[in-house]
Design a protein around this motif. Structure first.
Motif, short mmCIF file in Angstrom:
data_model
loop_
_atom_site.label_atom_id
_atom_site.label_comp_id
_atom_site.label_asym_id
_atom_site.label_seq_id
_atom_site.Cartn_x
_atom_site.Cartn_y
_atom_site.Cartn_z
N PRO A 1 -7.97 -42.01 6.59
CA PRO A 1 -6.93 -42.85 5.99
C PRO A 1 -6.18 -42.16 4.84
O PRO A 1 -5.94 -42.76 3.80
CB PRO A 1 -7.74 -44.04 5.47
N VAL A 2 -5.81 -40.89 4.99
CA VAL A 2 -5.08 -40.17 3.95
C VAL A 2 -3.61 -40.15 4.32
O VAL A 2 -3.22 -39.62 5.34
CB VAL A 2 -5.62 -38.73 3.80
N ARG A 3 -2.79 -40.74 3.48
CA ARG A 3 -1.34 -40.77 3.70
C ARG A 3 -0.65 -40.35 2.41
O ARG A 3 -1.11 -40.66 1.31
CB ARG A 3 -0.87 -42.18 4.08
N LEU A 4 0.46 -39.66 2.55
CA LEU A 4 1.23 -39.22 1.40
C LEU A 4 2.31 -40.23 1.07
O LEU A 4 2.93 -40.80 1.97
CB LEU A 4 1.86 -37.85 1.67
N GLY A 5 2.59 -40.37 -0.21
CA GLY A 5 3.66 -41.25 -0.64
C GLY A 5 5.02 -40.59 -0.42
O GLY A 5 5.13 -39.39 -0.15
N SER A 6 6.07 -41.36 -0.57
CA SER A 6 7.42 -40.84 -0.33
C SER A 6 7.81 -39.78 -1.36
O SER A 6 8.51 -38.82 -1.03
CB SER A 6 8.43 -41.98 -0.32
N ASN A 7 7.35 -39.93 -2.60
CA ASN A 7 7.68 -38.93 -3.63
C ASN A 7 7.02 -37.59 -3.31
O ASN A 7 7.64 -36.54 -3.49
CB ASN A 7 7.24 -39.41 -5.01
#
Length: 104
Positions: free
Chosen positions: A26-32
């Motif tokens: 469940p590792v996701r990067l933010g838009s920034n």
């Protein structure tokens, strides 16, 4: 010491790649962060190509007779006009070869 450094760097590289390529984690990067990372490709490409274009025999070479500059200029122009990788590479190599042969 060098072997330990190589092993640690390999573990770090594998770990970071595994985190983002394994779909079940469940590792996701933010838009920034994604926006920030979008600049890494051009930054690395620039860091690799600039010494090739401008440094020869451990000296800065900005002479107009530098064939690497002519090849780069032709490739940049072809990329802007055609947006085709084959034309870009072909015209860049052709301009470099012509400038090398003619000793511009």
């Amino acid at each position: 010491m060098i072997a330990v450094t190589i092993v640690l760097l390999a573990c770090i590289t594998f770990g970071t790649r595994y985190l983002f390529l394994e779909g079940r984690l469940p590792v996701r990067l933010g838009s920034n962060i994604k926006l920030f990372l979008s600049y890494s490709g051009p930054a690395v490409l620039t860091a690799i190509t600039m010494p090739i274009l401008f440094v020869h025999q451990h000296q800065l070479d900005t002479n107009i007779a530098n064939p690497y500059l002519w090849g780069a200029l032709a490739a940049i122009t072809a990329a802007y006009i055609t947006a085709n990788i084959y034309w870009t590479v072909g015209l860049g190599i052709l301009a470099f070869a012509a400038a090398s042969y003619l000793n511009l």
